[in-house]
Each structure stands twice: as structure tokens, then as C-alpha cells.
Design a protein around this motif. Structure first.
Motif, PDB file in Angstrom:
ATOM      1  N   MET A 188       0.826  -1.211   0.000  1.00 33.92           N
ATOM      2  CA  MET A 188       0.000   0.000   0.000  1.00 33.92           C
ATOM      3  C   MET A 188       0.859   1.260   0.000  1.00 33.92           C
ATOM      4  N   CYS A 189       0.415   2.236  -0.767  1.00 31.40           N
ATOM      5  CA  CYS A 189       1.045   3.552  -0.741  1.00 31.40           C
ATOM      6  C   CYS A 189       0.612   4.284   0.531  1.00 31.40           C
ATOM      7  N   PRO A 190       1.246   5.404   0.892  1.00 31.71           N
ATOM      8  CA  PRO A 190       0.862   6.119   2.116  1.00 31.71           C
ATOM      9  C   PRO A 190      -0.614   6.525   2.148  1.00 31.71           C
ATOM     10  N   GLU A 191      -1.161   6.947   1.009  1.00 36.42           N
ATOM     11  CA  GLU A 191      -2.573   7.371   0.998  1.00 36.42           C
ATOM     12  C   GLU A 191      -3.502   6.189   1.278  1.00 36.42           C
ATOM     13  N   CYS A 192      -3.239   5.045   0.647  1.00 38.70           N
ATOM     14  CA  CYS A 192      -4.073   3.861   0.897  1.00 38.70           C
ATOM     15  C   CYS A 192      -3.872   3.354   2.321  1.00 38.70           C
ATOM     16  N   ARG A 193      -2.650   3.394   2.812  1.00 38.71           N
ATOM     17  CA  ARG A 193      -2.388   2.978   4.187  1.00 38.71           C
ATOM     18  C   ARG A 193      -3.147   3.847   5.175  1.00 38.71           C
ATOM     19  N   ALA A 194      -3.230   5.146   4.894  1.00 40.71           N
ATOM     20  CA  ALA A 194      -3.963   6.046   5.792  1.00 40.71           C
ATOM     21  C   ALA A 194      -5.446   5.680   5.829  1.00 40.71           C
ATOM     22  N   GLU A 195      -6.023   5.321   4.680  1.00 41.88           N
ATOM     23  CA  GLU A 195      -7.422   4.877   4.657  1.00 41.88           C
ATOM     24  C   GLU A 195      -7.580   3.563   5.413  1.00 41.88           C
ATOM     25  N   TYR A 196      -6.628   2.679   5.228  1.00 40.43           N
ATOM     26  CA  TYR A 196      -6.687   1.345   5.810  1.00 40.43           C
ATOM     27  C   TYR A 196      -6.695   1.385   7.339  1.00 40.43           C
ATOM     28  N   VAL A 197      -6.012   2.367   7.908  1.00 42.71           N
ATOM     29  CA  VAL A 197      -5.906   2.425   9.379  1.00 42.71           C
ATOM     30  C   VAL A 197      -6.867   3.438   9.992  1.00 42.71           C
ATOM     31  N   ASP A 198      -7.676   4.100   9.178  1.00 46.36           N
ATOM     32  CA  ASP A 198      -8.596   5.122   9.684  1.00 46.36           C
ATOM     33  C   ASP A 198      -9.958   4.485   9.991  1.00 46.36           C
ATOM     34  N   PRO A 199     -10.338   4.393  11.261  1.00 47.36           N
ATOM     35  CA  PRO A 199     -11.613   3.747  11.602  1.00 47.36           C
ATOM     36  C   PRO A 199     -12.830   4.437  10.998  1.00 47.36           C
TER      37      PRO A 199
END
Length: 744
Positions: free
Chosen positions: A153-164
């Protein structure tokens, strides 16, 4: 309830956003603790004053793709974090269910059409949609265990992935153009520069055939209105008449088919099956020759949405394979096998973990004709009385192969594998057995097989070194219908009308038109079609006139048969039948349908796909008049009496449509009368309808009408055809094992 608890959630709870859902509930009710995936489903440890409301909400508010079977609560006395966290997955193995692949949700469909980083991105998904079973390599369901592991995952996708608060919170296939799979158009092994979708649409509009990589394999696509393109596809695929499936948006499909509200509801289901609907007869005949219905589906991946948006009309989307072989899934395999069919390839680099054809269903009446993508690996609960049964592996039949695993009170009926006469389909069968047993940590105590010694699946089962339960074909059909309808193990006997093409009976002959009285533990035959030879053996299933010849000869109408089939080798066939050479006796209802179709002049040159003559006969029928007069004497349902009235009616100018209807009605009434009598005398508690002939919606409807008010069980979730056979085998074997255990 204690303030601190351990909660075990069982069911279809992985790959559906369940952990984020629990995280959000915990914050809503002010709890601290943790949630994780493991081999048994979802585990939770939590504490706080809102525990009661939290536990109640788990089932009541579960994500729409989830199926919660049990929520088990016990006191907890261990340490907990101050907040609430999603912990790492634990352990391996599988005591939980895997979520089937789900069609693109409205939010993702809107996102690919809006400005933003995922505009026109063909692999957009979230916790509510996207690939699941087709990318899964192992459990628990985490990105590292899927074919998406190749795409960090790129940083943007990772941020979505960990955002409840994000709908992609712990969505395992999350991706974007910066980090995810890529799409390209390829011609002759070379990538073509430019927008792949625009390039593909231009070629489709020019009449080309494209190979399009989807979720569970490749499709072959062309313009459904282009007669020349349809002819090329049929010629290349060696598929003369078998209907093509269609894909388009609702507005486009509505122009070519009649869509009822139940049809629309099923089309919009997360499983996104192919749905059989009435044709408006505006498309070229080559789309579905001789058929009154079309098989249609909506776009179910972002790539499909983009393709249909840009094309604007209806596309043929048929499986990417040589007819009879398994669907192609791998890019290199596609280049090797589909280059003779496709002018170009719309490809991507996300690997497919297992091949899955599109499911095929009806909304009215509800039925599943092919259970595959979107439905598998969904499970069915076992009926009452099967508690404590051992793990069972059932291997199905020779046609429409599918396996079934029984474990922990659930039956997992696997995906459509094709006809095992084909060597590649047989190879896929072996892979499926290994795949399912490993993925779901299945350790069977016995294997159930069809009693026919020549079936490839039965031979494989006998070679496994386990205890073998041999199950007669039509008993398995009956039991499959009972199990789907949760008929209890001790629910009493049922009258089973089982109509299909062929299956070995206990007397060593080929059955196919049966009224059984039985349950999971056993059965007896109470009525059956008067048998007729199958002249030429398997050729009788491919050349309907052969069946007509022997049925007319039985009725004393040989001269009419001679007039109907003047160019066929009638005398030679009659000699073979008289000598008993390659002419086994059979009660097959499927071959009786073929015989009647042949008398009406349907498929005079033979059929090119299974069931074609019967399907065309159903499509021909138009409601009118009473049923033809089948005789019922001493349990024998005799069609001999129908032929003279048919001959007279044709001579008088009666249409084929009327006679086709009267045939269906007469057959339905004859079997219904015999079955109804078993219920009325108290020998049976209900009637069950099974076998491939009950895919015929007209026959099903007329049989239900003729049965009147008696309780009736039908297939709605599993195929009435041989695709459901393994379910019946599995529950019969389980019932036998329970009986043996009780007797010890």
C-alpha cells in the motif's frame, strides 16, 4: 452480564469489515479491549458498562456482507488495553467461513466516476465490495494471505486502511493507481499505448472479440448487436448454439429484456449472478438461438462499469475457454489458449487464486442453475438431527461437477467445475478437492461418491483410502432438496419426484424419471417412466431423433417414425435395439423431452450443448389446453398413449407451441398425481422436486399447480441439477454415520 467479557463471533465474519465494525461499536459504547481474526472467526475481549448493548448490537447491526451464526459470551479476567484496538490475526486453519466475492458497491461505483485519485481506476474496492474468495490463498483473511500481497500500500491507501472512520478501514484489497494492479490492452503480445478502456471500446465497436480478465477468469466479449461479431465468436469458440451471457447497465438491459422487480433485485444482489429473464427478441438470433430467455448480468467490477459506461450498450460476456474446458485465469494461459478467439486482450496483473465461473440463477421462480462466483464459498446449515455428525467429503457426479464439505454443522457446496468427461475439468476437480480441504482445514472421516463405478469422481473417492459411502444418484437428488429445505433427520419420509437425464439405479439400469419415497436414510421406488432403450448409448443424448424412434416404435407407430426421420439409419438402429447392442434401458425424463422435441421437428440435426432440445421445447410452449394423456398403471407412467393424439393434432394443424405446452402439462400431472397420493394416504409428509429437468421453469410451475395444496420442497439455493448432487451425497453419508454410531 459481567463488565469484562470474551466474545466469540462465528459465521461469515472475515473479509466483510467486521473488525472495523466491532471497533466502531466499542467506541460507541465506551468499551476498552481488542478484536482479532482467527481460525474460528472473530474474537473479542472487552470491558465497560455498555457491554450488554454492545453484545446485542453485534448481530443486530452486522455489516451487510456478514452472516452471524453465533455470538458466544463468557467472563474475562485478563488484561486489556486502555483503548480499543484491532489486534493482529491469530493462528491458522479454518473454523470460519470465507466471504464470497461481492459486486462493486454504490460508493465505489460513484468514486470511479468522480474526480479524485481513483477516477477511472479499475480495481477500486472497500470493505463492502470487491474480490474475496478469488484472491484468497490462505486463512485468516489478511492482505498477506491474498494475491494482493504483491502490491504494498502507498501512504494514501495505508492512511485509509488504518482510519476507523474510513470505509476502507482494514479492507484487504484496498489499492489505487499509485500502488495497486494496473490495466492494459494487449494485441499480439504487445501492450498498446493509451487508455485501455477507450482502446477496448473502439475495438468492440469495430466488431472485434476481446478477452477481458475479470474476477474469477477471462470473459470473451463482443457487441451483442453485431451479427458478424457474434458469428465470428461462435465459429472461433466452436459454440454453435449455446446461449451467450450478456452484460450491461440496467437501462441497456431493459431495452433487450423484460426485467421484473424480482429480476432487478437479484441482478443488484452482491453476488451479481447471471439472471435468466424473458427476451424482447430485439437482438440477433445468434445471441441465444431458439431461446425465449436471455442470461443477463450487471457490471460487477469497476472494470466492467468503466467498460459498460464507455460502450453504452449490451455486451456479450461469455466464459473465456474452449467450449467444455475450464475458464482461463492466468495471463500466460490466456495468451496461449485464447489468441485463436480474441483479437485483443484487456488484462491486468492481479493474480486470480482460483477460477470461478459466473453463477446462473432465476428470480421467478427462484432457482440456482450454476453455483459459482458470488455464492461460493457460502455455506448451508445442516438440518436438525445432524448434530455431532463426522466431517464428510462428497464428490458429486460426472456432469456439472461440484464437491461438498460437511464440518461443524455446516455444508459447503463448492463451485461449478464442469463436466468431468473433459480431462482439464477433471484436473480442476482434483485441484478443487486439494484446495478446499486445505483452505478450510477439512479432515473427513469418510468420502461419499455416486454408486456408478465409471464416474471419474467416484473412482477418485474410492482411491482416497477412506471409508466410502456409495450413494445412488436419485437418492442424492432427493436428499439435496431435503437438506436445503432443512428437513429434519427424523422429519419423516417424503415423496420425491426426481426427473433428470441419467443416473444409476439399484437395479443396475439407468434411471431418470422417478417417484421415490424416502428420507436421508433410505428410499424405495414407487413410480417411474416406462423404460425405453437408449439407442447408441451416449449418442442418444446428442441426437434426439433416436429417442423419438424407440418411443414411437413402443407405441406401435413405426410407420410415423419412418415418415418423420426418412434420412436417418432407422433399420440399423432397430436391429441394434432388438439385439440389445449398445441400447441400455432407461427411464430418463430428459430423453423423453428429447423424443418429444424431435417429433415436433426441434433440433433435427442433433444438439450442440446439453439440454438444448428440452430448452427449445420449453421456449416453444404456449399455454393452451389440457395435458397429454400419460397412463399410470401399477406405478408405471407410460407415455405410449400420448403419441397418437400428437400425430392427429399435427395433422389437424395444431401448432408446435400448443403441443409443447400439453406435453409439459401431461408429464407434470402424471407425476404429481402419483406423488400427491402418497401424501394423501399418509405415507409421505411432503413432496420434493429435484433433478435437472426442474430447471425447466414451465415444468416446475405446472408440477406445482398439479400438486395443489400438499407441502412441496423445491431447490432455491442449490442447483436441482447435478451441481447439487454432492450436498445430497454428503448428508446421506452423514446420516449413515450417525446411525452406525448409535448402533454401537
Amino acid at each position: 452480564m459481567p463488565e469484562a467479557v470474551a466474545v466469540r463471533v462465528r459465521g461469515q465474519v472475515q473479509g466483510v469489515g467486521f473488525r472495523p465494525f466491532i471497533w466502531q461499536l466499542a467506541h460507541e459504547f465506551g468499551l476498552r479491549g481488542r478484536v482479532w481474526n482467527d481460525a474460528q472467526g472473530v474474537g473479542i475481549e472487552a470491558a465497560g458498562t455498555g457491554i450488554d448493548a454492545f453484545v446485542a448490537a453485534i448481530s443486530a447491526r452486522a455489516p451487510k456482507l456478514a452472516r452471524v451464526d453465533a455470538v458466544e459470551v463468557s467472563p474475562f479476567a485478563g488484561d486489556l488495553p486502555e483503548g480499543f484496538e484491532i489486534a493482529e490475526s491469530r493462528g491458522k486453519g479454518a473454523e470460519t467461513r470465507v466471504t464470497p466475492d461481492a459486486a462493486t458497491c454504490p460508493d465505489c461505483a460513484a468514486e470511479i466516476r468522480a474526480d479524485g485519485r481513483r477516477r477511472s481506476y479499475a480495481f477500486t474496492n472497500c470493505t463492502h465490495c470487491g474480490p474475496r474468495f478469488t484472491i484468497l490463498k490462505d486463512l485468516p483473511y489478511d492482505r498477506a494471505q491474498t494475491t494482493m500481497a504483491a502490491f504494498p500500500m502507498c501512504p494514501e491507501c495505508r492512511a485509509e486502511y488504518v482510519d476507523p472512520a474510513d470505509r476502507r478501514f482494514h479492507a484487504q484489497p484496498v489499492a489505487c493507481p499509485a500502488c495497486g494492479p494496473r490495466l492494459w490492452l494487449e494485441v499480439a503480445g504487445a501492450e498498446v499505448p493509451g487508455d485501455p478502456v477507450a482502446l477496448a471500446v473502439a475495438r468492440l465497436r469495430a466488431g472485434e472479440v476481446l478477452a477481458v480478465k475479470g474476477l474469477g477468469g477471462f470473459h470473451l466479449a463482443c457487441d451483442a448487436t453485431d451479427t458478424a461479431a457474434l458469428a465470428r465468436l461462435r465459429a472461433r469458440k466452436h459454440r454453435p448454439t449455446k446461449p451467450f451471457a450478456l452484460m450491461g447497465h440496467v437501462a441497456a438491459l431493459d431495452r433487450v429484456a423484460v426485467l421484473s422487480q424480482p429480476d432487478l433485485d437479484l441482478l443488484c444482489d452482491a453476488a451479481a449472478p447471471i439472471v435468466l429473464v424473458p427476451s424482447r427478441r430485439v437482438l440477433p438470433e445468434d445471441v441465444a438461438p431458439g431461446m425465449a430467455n436471455l442470461g443477463v448480468m450487471l457490471p460487477y467490477t469497476p472494470l466492467h462499469h468503466l467498460l459498460c459506461d464507455a460502450f453504452g450498450g449490451v455486451l456479450v460476456m461469455t466464459s473465456g475457454n474452449l467450449s467444455g474446458e475450464p475458464q482461463v485465469v492466468d495471463n500466460d494461459e490466456a495468451r496461449a489458449k485464447l489468441s485463436a478467439f480474441a483479437d485483443a486482450f484487456l488484462m491486468h496483473d492481479r493474480a486470480i487464486a482460483r477460477r470461478l465461473d459466473d453463477s446462473v440463477e432465476r428470480a421467478s421462480p427462484p432457482m440456482v442453475l450454476r453455483r459459482a462466483r458470488g455464492r461460493v464459498p457460502g455455506t448451508l446449515p445442516l438440518p436438525a438431527g445432524f448434530e455431532g455428525c463426522p466431517q464428510v467429503l462428497a464428490l458429486g457426479g460426472q456432469m456439472k461437477g461440484a464437491i461438498c464439505l460437511v464440518k461443524n454443522g455446516e455444508a459447503l457446496l463448492g463451485h461449478h467445475l464442469g463436466d468431468l468427461d473433459d480431462a482439464l475439468c477433471a484436473e480442476e476437480f482434483g485441484k478443487a478437492v486439494a484446495d478446499y480441504t486445505a483452505l478450510f482445514d477439512h479432515r473427513p472421516a469418510l468420502v461419499a461418491v455416486d454408486a456408478h463405478p465409471g464416474y471419474r469422481a467416484s473412482q477418485e473417492g474410492r482411491a482416497m483410502g477412506m471409508q466410502v459411502a456409495e450413494v445412488f444418484h436419485h437418492h442424492a437428488h432427493l436428499a439435496a432438496c431435503l437438506a436445503e429445505n432443512l428437513w429434519p433427520l427424523d422429519g419423516g419420509r417424503v415423496a420425491g419426484i426426481v426427473l433428470d437425464g441419467a443416473g444409476l439405479g439399484p437395479d443396475g439400469t439407468i434411471w431418470g424419471g422417478e417417484l421415490l419415497l424416502g428420507d436421508y436414510r433410505g428410499f424405495e421406488r414407487r413410480a417411474w417412466l416406462v423404460p425405453a432403450p437408449l439407442p447408441g448409448g451416449d449418442r442418444a443424448a446428442r441426437e434426439p431423433w433416436r429417442n423419438a424412434l424407440v418411443r414411437l416404435d413402443q407405441a406401435g407407430l413405426s410407420s410415423w417414425a419412418d415418415a418423420l426421420f426418412p434420412g436417418q439409419p432407422r433399420d440399423l438402429l432397430r436391429q441394434a435395439v432388438a439385439a440389445g447392442v449398445n441400447a441400455p434401458m432407461s427411464t430418463s425424463a430428459g430423453r423423453l423431452f428429447d423424443a418429444f422435441a424431435a417429433v415436433l421437428g426441434i433440433c433435427p440435426g442433433g444438439i450442440s450443448h446439453e439440454g438444448e432440445a428440452a430448452m427449445r421445447l420449453e421456449a416453444t410452449a404456449d399455454e393452451a389446453g389440457d395435458g397429454l394423456p400419460f397412463a399410470l398403471v401399477d406405478g408405471k407412467i407410460d407415455p405410449a398413449a400420448i403419441w397418437a393424439p400428437v400425430q392427429a393434432a399435427l395433422a389437424a394443424g395444431t401448432t408446435r407451441a400448443v403441443l409443447a405446452w400439453r406435453f409439459h402439462a401431461g408429464l407434470a400431472r402424471a407425476f404429481a398425481r402419483a406423488a400427491r397420493a402418497l401424501v394423501e394416504t399418509g405415507e409421505a409428509r411432503a413432496v420434493a422436486l429435484s433433478g435437472g429437468c426442474f430447471q425447466n421453469a414451465l415444468l416446475l410451475d405446472l408440477t406445482l399447480r398439479a400438486l395443489g395444496e400438499v407441502p412441496v420442497l423445491t431447490h432455491r439455493l442449490t442447483p436441482a441439477n447435478d451441481g447439487g448432487l454432492a450436498l445430497g451425497q454428503a448428508v446421506i453419508a452423514a446420516a449413515q454415520a450417525l446411525a452406525e454410531a448409535e448402533s454401537i
